[in-house]
Motif scaffolding. Structure first.
Motif, PDB file in Angstrom:
ATOM      1  N   GLU A 280      -7.282  10.856  -4.916  1.00  0.00           N
ATOM      2  CA  GLU A 280      -8.226   9.950  -3.975  1.00  0.00           C
ATOM      3  C   GLU A 280      -8.013   8.616  -3.600  1.00  0.00           C
ATOM      4  OE1 GLU A 280     -12.586  12.076  -4.268  1.00  0.00           O
ATOM      5  OE2 GLU A 280     -11.799  11.134  -6.092  1.00  0.00           O
ATOM      6  N   TYR A 281      -7.282   7.749  -4.708  1.00  0.00           N
ATOM      7  CA  TYR A 281      -6.973   6.536  -4.507  1.00  0.00           C
ATOM      8  C   TYR A 281      -5.699   6.392  -3.737  1.00  0.00           C
ATOM      9  CZ  TYR A 281      -6.319   1.718  -5.843  1.00  0.00           C
ATOM     10  OH  TYR A 281      -6.318   0.338  -5.756  1.00  0.00           O
ATOM     11  N   ARG A 282      -4.797   7.455  -4.043  1.00  0.00           N
ATOM     12  CA  ARG A 282      -3.593   7.567  -2.997  1.00  0.00           C
ATOM     13  C   ARG A 282      -4.072   7.655  -1.471  1.00  0.00           C
ATOM     14  NH1 ARG A 282      -1.659  11.747  -0.991  1.00  0.00           N
ATOM     15  NH2 ARG A 282      -2.575  13.380  -2.558  1.00  0.00           N
ATOM     16  N   VAL A 283      -4.903   8.842  -1.318  1.00  0.00           N
ATOM     17  CA  VAL A 283      -5.459   8.534   0.164  1.00  0.00           C
ATOM     18  C   VAL A 283      -5.825   7.156   0.717  1.00  0.00           C
ATOM     19  CG1 VAL A 283      -6.846   9.907   1.761  1.00  0.00           C
ATOM     20  CG2 VAL A 283      -5.805  11.039  -0.208  1.00  0.00           C
TER      21      VAL A 283
ATOM     22  N   VAL B 299     -14.385  -6.112   4.068  1.00  0.00           N
ATOM     23  CA  VAL B 299     -15.063  -5.228   3.347  1.00  0.00           C
ATOM     24  C   VAL B 299     -14.552  -3.798   3.032  1.00  0.00           C
ATOM     25  CG1 VAL B 299     -17.136  -3.713   3.196  1.00  0.00           C
ATOM     26  CG2 VAL B 299     -17.229  -6.182   4.164  1.00  0.00           C
ATOM     27  N   LYS B 300     -13.846  -3.548   3.997  1.00  0.00           N
ATOM     28  CA  LYS B 300     -12.716  -2.121   4.197  1.00  0.00           C
ATOM     29  C   LYS B 300     -11.819  -2.250   3.018  1.00  0.00           C
ATOM     30  CE  LYS B 300     -13.870  -0.109   8.399  1.00  0.00           C
ATOM     31  NZ  LYS B 300     -13.406   0.011   9.763  1.00  0.00           N
ATOM     32  N   LEU B 301     -11.076  -3.621   3.219  1.00  0.00           N
ATOM     33  CA  LEU B 301      -9.867  -4.007   2.392  1.00  0.00           C
ATOM     34  C   LEU B 301     -10.263  -3.959   0.965  1.00  0.00           C
ATOM     35  CD1 LEU B 301      -6.892  -5.341   2.830  1.00  0.00           C
ATOM     36  CD2 LEU B 301      -8.013  -7.458   2.801  1.00  0.00           C
ATOM     37  N   ASN B 302     -11.362  -4.687   0.688  1.00  0.00           N
ATOM     38  CA  ASN B 302     -11.752  -4.663  -0.716  1.00  0.00           C
ATOM     39  C   ASN B 302     -12.043  -3.316  -1.246  1.00  0.00           C
ATOM     40  OD1 ASN B 302     -11.012  -7.386  -0.952  1.00  0.00           O
ATOM     41  ND2 ASN B 302     -13.297  -8.026  -0.280  1.00  0.00           N
ATOM     42  N   ARG B 303     -12.991  -2.605  -0.509  1.00  0.00           N
ATOM     43  CA  ARG B 303     -13.501  -1.284  -1.067  1.00  0.00           C
ATOM     44  C   ARG B 303     -12.268  -0.454  -1.213  1.00  0.00           C
ATOM     45  NH1 ARG B 303     -18.862  -0.257   2.062  1.00  0.00           N
ATOM     46  NH2 ARG B 303     -20.162  -1.973   1.417  1.00  0.00           N
ATOM     47  N   LEU B 304     -11.264  -0.394  -0.407  1.00  0.00           N
ATOM     48  CA  LEU B 304     -10.042   0.530  -0.532  1.00  0.00           C
ATOM     49  C   LEU B 304      -9.192   0.059  -1.616  1.00  0.00           C
ATOM     50  CD1 LEU B 304      -9.174   1.084   3.197  1.00  0.00           C
ATOM     51  CD2 LEU B 304     -10.063   2.619   1.891  1.00  0.00           C
ATOM     52  N   ILE B 305      -9.052  -0.794  -1.928  1.00  0.00           N
ATOM     53  CA  ILE B 305      -8.091  -1.409  -3.088  1.00  0.00           C
ATOM     54  C   ILE B 305      -9.003  -1.494  -4.229  1.00  0.00           C
ATOM     55  CG2 ILE B 305      -6.527  -3.543  -4.007  1.00  0.00           C
ATOM     56  CD1 ILE B 305      -6.121  -4.132  -1.082  1.00  0.00           C
ATOM     57  N   GLY B 306      -9.942  -2.070  -4.277  1.00  0.00           N
ATOM     58  CA  GLY B 306     -10.997  -2.009  -5.719  1.00  0.00           C
ATOM     59  C   GLY B 306     -10.320  -3.397  -6.181  1.00  0.00           C
ATOM     60  N   TYR B 307     -10.941  -3.237  -7.485  1.00  0.00           N
ATOM     61  CA  TYR B 307     -10.732  -4.815  -8.165  1.00  0.00           C
ATOM     62  C   TYR B 307      -9.535  -4.647  -9.090  1.00  0.00           C
ATOM     63  CZ  TYR B 307     -15.561  -6.160  -7.280  1.00  0.00           C
ATOM     64  OH  TYR B 307     -16.587  -6.838  -6.344  1.00  0.00           O
ATOM     65  N   SER B 308      -9.158  -3.190  -9.285  1.00  0.00           N
ATOM     66  CA  SER B 308      -7.964  -2.939 -10.209  1.00  0.00           C
ATOM     67  C   SER B 308      -7.290  -1.511  -9.649  1.00  0.00           C
ATOM     68  CB  SER B 308      -8.340  -2.833 -11.675  1.00  0.00           C
ATOM     69  OG  SER B 308      -8.587  -1.600 -11.720  1.00  0.00           O
TER      70      SER B 308
ATOM     71  N   ALA C  86       0.824  -1.297  -0.117  1.00  0.00           N
ATOM     72  CA  ALA C  86      -0.016   0.180   0.030  1.00  0.00           C
ATOM     73  C   ALA C  86       0.738   1.264   0.059  1.00  0.00           C
ATOM     74  CB  ALA C  86      -0.908   0.193   1.036  1.00  0.00           C
ATOM     75  N   GLY C  87       1.863   1.229   0.639  1.00  0.00           N
ATOM     76  CA  GLY C  87       2.983   2.279   0.727  1.00  0.00           C
ATOM     77  C   GLY C  87       3.586   2.552  -0.667  1.00  0.00           C
ATOM     78  N   SER C  88       3.869   1.471  -1.182  1.00  0.00           N
ATOM     79  CA  SER C  88       4.607   1.355  -2.491  1.00  0.00           C
ATOM     80  C   SER C  88       3.616   2.034  -3.463  1.00  0.00           C
ATOM     81  CB  SER C  88       4.962  -0.079  -3.086  1.00  0.00           C
ATOM     82  OG  SER C  88       6.071  -0.655  -2.081  1.00  0.00           O
ATOM     83  N   VAL C  89       2.477   1.756  -3.462  1.00  0.00           N
ATOM     84  CA  VAL C  89       1.567   2.208  -4.528  1.00  0.00           C
ATOM     85  C   VAL C  89       1.078   3.614  -4.163  1.00  0.00           C
ATOM     86  CG1 VAL C  89      -0.956   2.205  -4.955  1.00  0.00           C
ATOM     87  CG2 VAL C  89       0.238  -0.033  -4.840  1.00  0.00           C
ATOM     88  N   TYR C  90       1.261   3.786  -2.837  1.00  0.00           N
ATOM     89  CA  TYR C  90       1.066   5.387  -2.552  1.00  0.00           C
ATOM     90  C   TYR C  90       2.207   6.217  -3.058  1.00  0.00           C
ATOM     91  CZ  TYR C  90       1.002   9.560   0.565  1.00  0.00           C
ATOM     92  OH  TYR C  90       0.823  10.920   1.140  1.00  0.00           O
ATOM     93  N   GLY C  91       3.501   5.679  -3.101  1.00  0.00           N
ATOM     94  CA  GLY C  91       4.376   6.296  -3.417  1.00  0.00           C
ATOM     95  C   GLY C  91       4.717   6.450  -5.030  1.00  0.00           C
ATOM     96  N   ASP C  92       4.045   5.384  -5.818  1.00  0.00           N
ATOM     97  CA  ASP C  92       3.992   5.375  -7.202  1.00  0.00           C
ATOM     98  C   ASP C  92       3.234   6.543  -7.735  1.00  0.00           C
ATOM     99  OD1 ASP C  92       5.952   3.307  -7.422  1.00  0.00           O
ATOM    100  OD2 ASP C  92       4.049   1.924  -7.138  1.00  0.00           O
TER     101      ASP C  92
END
Lengths: 463, 335
Positions: free
Chosen positions: A418-421, A382-391, A329-335
């Motif tokens: 928003e996805y970064r957040v 549920v939170k996990l899936n909603r935050l990451i989404g399907y892609s 999640a941290g790597s994606v944030y940085g990306d």
């Protein structure tokens, strides 16, 4: 020395040896005694987990094949097939890191990954697929891409397949099967051989199989986390540490590190956690306990103790997967930060997008793994899936929303920013609900650094 | 007994830290620079030779007065007390993290800030920290004088009748807690805002382990504010930066000096709050509180009386905090 004195010394030595054996603090997952009653075979020890190690080599090989753009037939031969003659694609011998086995059959025959993949529903991806069905779909999709990457959806199938296989096969089999229902008193009892003629009892073998899926070298307790990490990476300077029996080659069965054991080592080498040794110690303690029953059925007290070791393993294993979710999640944030900056500056975002997709694949693979542990994650899931989404959220603010007729369909989504957040929230979720401690790639790490630089301590100073 | 040993070890380590860490006001480097500045100033302004300047600076009637002796005792005792109190204080990191999450929830990050070079981000952060930190010190200090409930604790500092750099540590632990909380709020807030806006490009420009502005000003002799050396910067500079002479006025018994010069480093806040008083190289002041008695330097008075005074005021005023007639610079008996 007269005879009386000699006999006292011998008797004392034998007594002490016996006591030492019974209560020995065994540091290596090897040479457990054969306790099966009336065993007549030629084996000299009872531990056996070659089937699991064969699957580790199949997983490593599938990952390598997908990343090289192999055909579906090639990848399925390793994922679904059981044919003989399959060459181990990874790990293979490198300069100054020779590997003993070159073929899967040399470890165990007739093994595949699909047969052991999680059959429960995976809600983190669209289509209402089981773990096994989702892996099959991913393999098919991967074969239609160039080297496992689909830029249209942002799916890095190499990472998705690898990380989810680790969860849907290794983690699921270990914590939802062997360390769960198979610890029941009437399943694979310790008073019988696992199968007729085998050198191990039912309980000995199911415990060994769970250990095998974790992927740790048998002599892990004699190694540091950094050394186990180096072994998994096949670093030349780790060879001597890996080659425990000094035969000049690293046995993939007993001396290699795979899958979650490698990730445990990668977190532990930071010094904040001790997943690897805690888990392996619990496996050793459990195995010693089973051996100490000496081929008799486990008493309620023994089984209860064994369950407590299993619980340690399950908790720590789940937490280390959550650590991986936290890290990626941290790597994606940085990306995303880099992507946003590049877009703002009209720079080249191709390589940045590729890194983003790779890290997202790892993130999603581990998140899906958390769903495969046979535990209902409830609201956390549920939170996990909603935050990451399907892609990953794509550059045009779209995201995969459904699987229709075997095709992933996108729709509009939150913005990239928003996805970064959401990645920050995801890291917080891992802290709050899984109590992760290694916290690699912590997006709030700079907060801690600045507090450190200013000092947290309070001083009674005036003006 | 292990805990006792560890506690004593921490106590000793904290005491050593007071003189060995650049983030502390009585760091030996700052003391050394202050001594040099004071000696040169005395030679220049008072026409003393070097030896005489040293003798004047370190005269026993100041450094070993009953007031200074109580400074040293408070310094020794406050360390273990603050060690025990620290855990009850809100963590700076916890606050910064909570605010950081909240900011991400409420606001979308402006992207144009990403063009500012890393060095300038650090300059802006370090400057903001220095200015806001200093402003909050001024305001809390002012409240300490205006609210009798708080004055009861702050007056411990003002009962010092001779000023040495150690007087900076003559602080009641309750005041230490309040200043600690102020620091947590200000720094926690600024850190969260800067990391929210600039992500991992924020660093503190530091010198000797402290904010570079604080360290430089400390090296330039800020310790002399609690000393017998009345260095004035002249009116122009004293309108911006608090000089040692100005802070000594803050400690003066004279009625016209009451509630003046609350600032720590920056004088602007006093100008804005109409509390600025310029210093003079030739000023001669009497420190302490009007009507002060020798028992003010006794430990019971220093540590316990603030609680009773504060409670008495709170009870009498039925919870009213602000005093309408400012009589803070007199002893509690006179109030």
């Amino acid at each position: 020395m007269n005879k009386t004195l000699l006999s006292i010394v011998v008797a004392t030595s034998l007594t002490l040896t016996g006591q030492a054996h019974a209560g020995a603090h065994v540091e290596v997952y090897a040479d457990f005694p054969i306790t099966v009653k009336n065993y007549t075979g030629s084996k000299t020890h009872s531990e056996a987990y070659t089937g699991q190690i064969a699957r580790h080599t199949l997983h490593n090989s599938v990952k390598k094949l997908v990343s090289k753009g192999a055909s579906l037939e090639q990848t399925k031969a390793y994922f679904n097939g059981k044919e003989t003659g399959r060459v181990i694609v990874d790990p293979v011998s490198k300069d100054e890191f020779a590997v003993l086995q070159t073929h899967v059959d040399k470890i165990s025959t007739g093994k595949n990954l699909s047969g052991k993949a999680y059959k429960g529903l995976i809600s983190g991806m669209p289509g209402g697929l089981t773990g096994a069905e989702l892996l099959d779909l991913m393999l098919e999709k991967a074969a239609a891409t160039e080297k496992g990457f689909d830029p249209l959806t942002g799916y890095d199938y190499t990472q998705l397949i690898s990380k989810f296989t680790m969860g849907a096969v290794f983690y699921n089999q270990a914590v939802d099967n062997y360390l769960d229902e198979k610890l029941a008193a009437d399943v694979n009892p310790n008073s019988k051989a696992y199968k007729e003629g085998k050198a191990y009892t039912g309980k000995e073998h199911i415990w060994d199989e769970a250990f095998g899926y974790f992927g740790a070298p048998a002599h892990t307790m004699k190694l540091t986390a950094a050394q186990v990490y180096g072994i998994a990476k096949q670093k030349a300077d780790s060879f001597a540490k890996a080659d425990y029996n000094n035969d000049g080659k690293v046995s993939l069965v007993t001396e290699m590190a795979f899958a979650h054991a490698y990730y445990a080592a990668s977190f532990d080498k930071g010094g904040k956690t001790n997943y690897l040794h805690t888990i392996v110690q619990a496996f050793l303690d459990g195995r010693n306990l089973i051996s100490s029953a000496n081929g008799e059925a486990l008493t309620d007290a023994q089984r209860s103790k064994l369950m407590s070791y299993a619980q340690v393993i399950k908790t720590q294993w789940q937490r280390l997967i959550a650590e991986a979710v936290f890290k990626y999640a941290g790597s994606v944030y940085g990306d995303i930060e880099k992507l946003e900056a590049a877009i703002e500056a009209n720079g080249n975002a191709v390589k940045l997008y590729r890194n983003y997709a790779k890290h997202w694949g790892e993130l999603k693979g581990f998140a899906l793994a958390l769903e495969s542990g046979g535990v209902n994650l409830g609201e956390t899931g549920v939170k996990l899936n909603r935050l990451i989404g399907y892609s990953p959220v794509l550059l045009g603010n779209t995201q995969v929303a459904a699987l229709v007729d075997g095709e992933f369909v996108q729709s509009s989504s939150v913005s990239l920013s928003e996805y970064r957040v959401q990645m920050i929230k995801l890291q917080k979720l891992m802290i709050d609900d899984f109590e992760v401690e290694a916290r690699n790639k912590n997006v709030t790490a700079n907060l801690a650094q600045l507090v450190d630089s200013l000092g947290e301590a309070m001083a009674a100073e005036n003006d | 007994m292990d805990w006792l040993f560890e506690f004593i070890q921490s106590w000793f380590s904290e005491l050593m830290g007071l003189v060995s860490q650049g983030s502390k006001r009585i760091f030996f480097g700052y003391m050394l620079s202050a001594t040099l500045i004071a000696v040169v100033w005395l030679m220049w302004q008072r026409q003393l030779n070097c030896l005489a300047a040293f003798r004047w600076l370190f005269q026993g009637k100041i450094w070993w007065s009953s007031s200074s002796q109580s400074d040293y005792t408070i310094m020794l005792l406050n360390q273990p007390i603050m060690l025990l109190l620290s855990p009850i204080l809100l963590s700076k990191l916890a606050l910064a993290t909570t605010l950081f999450y909240a900011l991400n929830d409420w606001v979308s990050r402006p992207l144009w800030f990403s063009d500012i070079p890393v060095f300038w981000v650090s300059v802006i952060f370090t400057s903001c920290l220095f200015v806001v930190d200093d402003a909050s010190r001024y305001y809390l200090h002012r409240l300490m004088h205006r609210w009798p409930v708080l004055w009861a604790f702050h007056r411990v500092h003002h009962t010092a009748e001779s000023l040495t750099p150690f007087t900076v540590l003559r602080t009641h632990p309750m005041e230490g807690l309040l200043f600690g909380l102020r620091s947590v709020l200000v720094q926690g807030f600024l850190i969260s805002v800067f990391v929210f806006v600039f992500a991992d490009r924020v660093t503190l420009l530091s010198l000797l382990g402290a904010n570079v502005f604080n360290a430089v000003l400390n090296l330039l002799g800020s310790n002399l504010r609690h000393s017998p050396v009345p260095i004035s910067y002249g009116k122009v500079i004293e309108g911006w930066l608090i000089s040692p002479a100005q802070h000594q006025i803050h400690h003066s018994q004279a009625r016209q000096h009451w509630d003046k010069n609350f600032g720590a480093f920056i004088a602007l806040w006093d100008r804005l709050g109409n509390t600025l008083e310029y210093g003079s190289n030739s000023q001669e002041l009497t420190y302490g509180l009007l009507g002060q008695k020798p028992k003010e330097h006794q430990l019971v008075t220093l540590y316990w009386q603030p609680f009773t005074s504060s409670w008495r005021y709170f009870w009498r005023s039925k919870g009213k905090l602000i005093s309408t007639n400012n009589k803070t610079h007199v002893t509690s008996e006179s109030q």
